[in-house]
Enzyme design. Structure first.
Site, PDB file in Angstrom:
ATOM      1  N   THR A 152       0.834  -1.196   0.000  1.00  0.00           N
ATOM      2  CA  THR A 152       0.000   0.000   0.000  1.00  0.00           C
ATOM      3  C   THR A 152       0.872   1.250   0.000  1.00  0.00           C
ATOM      4  O   THR A 152       1.996   1.241   0.522  1.00  0.00           O
ATOM      5  CB  THR A 152      -0.955   0.039   1.214  1.00  0.00           C
ATOM      6  OG1 THR A 152      -1.853   1.133   1.070  1.00  0.00           O
ATOM      7  CG2 THR A 152      -0.200   0.180   2.527  1.00  0.00           C
ATOM      8  N   ASN A 212      -1.049   3.968   0.916  1.00  0.00           N
ATOM      9  CA  ASN A 212      -1.981   4.704   1.767  1.00  0.00           C
ATOM     10  C   ASN A 212      -1.445   4.725   3.205  1.00  0.00           C
ATOM     11  O   ASN A 212      -1.508   3.721   3.907  1.00  0.00           O
ATOM     12  CB  ASN A 212      -3.364   4.048   1.697  1.00  0.00           C
ATOM     13  CG  ASN A 212      -4.413   4.789   2.485  1.00  0.00           C
ATOM     14  OD1 ASN A 212      -4.153   5.349   3.545  1.00  0.00           O
ATOM     15  ND2 ASN A 212      -5.630   4.774   1.964  1.00  0.00           N
ATOM     16  N   ASP A 258      -7.705  -5.297  -0.354  1.00  0.00           N
ATOM     17  CA  ASP A 258      -8.603  -4.423  -1.095  1.00  0.00           C
ATOM     18  C   ASP A 258      -9.886  -4.378  -0.295  1.00  0.00           C
ATOM     19  O   ASP A 258     -10.295  -5.380   0.319  1.00  0.00           O
ATOM     20  CB  ASP A 258      -8.851  -4.920  -2.520  1.00  0.00           C
ATOM     21  CG  ASP A 258      -9.401  -3.797  -3.408  1.00  0.00           C
ATOM     22  OD1 ASP A 258      -8.946  -2.646  -3.256  1.00  0.00           O
ATOM     23  OD2 ASP A 258     -10.270  -4.066  -4.239  1.00  0.00           O
ATOM     24  N   GLY A 315     -11.806   7.768   3.747  1.00  0.00           N
ATOM     25  CA  GLY A 315     -12.767   7.137   2.840  1.00  0.00           C
ATOM     26  C   GLY A 315     -14.200   7.425   3.236  1.00  0.00           C
ATOM     27  O   GLY A 315     -14.589   8.571   3.471  1.00  0.00           O
ATOM     28  N   LYS A 350     -12.534   1.647  16.499  1.00  0.00           N
ATOM     29  CA  LYS A 350     -12.812   1.195  15.136  1.00  0.00           C
ATOM     30  C   LYS A 350     -12.135  -0.156  14.878  1.00  0.00           C
ATOM     31  O   LYS A 350     -12.735  -1.069  14.302  1.00  0.00           O
ATOM     32  CB  LYS A 350     -12.331   2.231  14.119  1.00  0.00           C
ATOM     33  CG  LYS A 350     -12.541   1.818  12.676  1.00  0.00           C
ATOM     34  CD  LYS A 350     -11.943   2.817  11.704  1.00  0.00           C
ATOM     35  CE  LYS A 350     -11.986   2.300  10.292  1.00  0.00           C
ATOM     36  NZ  LYS A 350     -11.263   3.146   9.339  1.00  0.00           N
TER      37      LYS A 350
END
Length: 190
Positions: free
Chosen positions: A7, A9, A68, A149, A171
Site C-alpha cells: 500500500t 496509503n 482491497d 474514505g 474502530k
C-alpha cells in the site's frame, strides 16, 4: 519476520501496523522503493488484493500481503464495491466519493451497507486469502473527523457512531479490516 504491506496509503498502513504483533516488521511499498501505483484491474475485491500481492512477489521477490476494501450498498446493487476508491473519478477523492454516494441514496429508504476487506498473503511461495465484513448503514450526512474514505457516513450495526467518530482503537475492535487482519495474524501465529 519481515512483511511488505502493498500500500501507499499511509492512513491504512498506520491502522494495520497498530494491529500486528511486534515481531512482524512491516514495510510499505515506499519502504521497498516501489513508487509506482499498482494497477487494480480486477473485477472483484478478491482479484484486486491478489493482483497487488502478486505484483510485489513478482517484481520484488518479497513476502507480502495486500488488501482491497469495498463498500457495498444494498440498494445500489452492491455499488460502489470494487470501484469504491474511484467512485467519483480516477483521482480517488474521498470527499467526492462520499458526496456521490449520498446523492445516489437521497431518495432511497434502504441504506444498509457493508464494508468488505480481502487480504491476499504471499508467504514462502504460498498464497492465502482472508476476509472481513462489517455490516451497517449509510448516514444521511458525514459525522466525525477521524478515519478516511467512507468512514464519516458509515455507522456499524450496534453503534450510534460513524467510523469517523470512533477512536482508532474502537474502530479496530469491530472493523472489516481488523477482522480480516485478525484472521491473518492467527494464521501467521500458527
Amino acid at each position: 519476520m519481515k512483511l511488505v504491506f502493498a500500500t501507499h496509503n499511509q492512513n491504512k498502513f498506520i491502522e494495520i501496523k497498530s494491529l500486528l504483533p511486534d515481531y512482524i516488521e512491516l514495510q510499505s511499498l515506499n519502504d521497498i522503493g516501489c513508487t509506482e501505483e499498482i494497477p487494480e484491474t480486477g473485477e472483484t475485491i478478491d482479484e484486486n488484493a491478489i493482483i497487488k500481492a502478486e505484483y510485489v512477489r513478482n517484481n520484488y521477490g518479497l513476502d507480502c500481503f495486500a488488501d482491497d476494501t469495498g463498500l457495498e450498498v444494498e440498494s445500489l446493487a452492491g455499488a460502489p464495491g470494487v470501484y469504491s476508491a474511484r467512485y467519483a473519478g480516477e483521482d480517488k477523492d474521498d470527499r467526492a466519493n462520499v458526496i456521490k454516494l449520498l446523492s445516489q441514496l437521497e431518495e432511497r429508504d434502504n441504506r444498509n451497507a457493508r464494508f468488505k476487506t480481502v487480504i491476499a498473503l504471499n508467504l514462502k511461495g504460498k498464497q492465502s486469502l482472508f476476509t472481513g465484513i462489517c455490516k451497517g448503514k449509510i448516514l444521511s450526512e458525514p459525522r466525525g473527523d477521524n478515519g478516511f474514505g467512507y468512514d464519516p457516513v458509515f455507522m456499524p450495526i450496534d453503534s450510534d457512531k460513524s467510523f469517523a467518530e470512533m477512536s482508532l482503537s474502537a474502530k479496530s475492535a469491530i472493523s472489516h479490516r481488523a477482522k480480516a487482519f485478525r484472521e491473518l495474524i492467527d494464521y501467521l501465529q500458527r
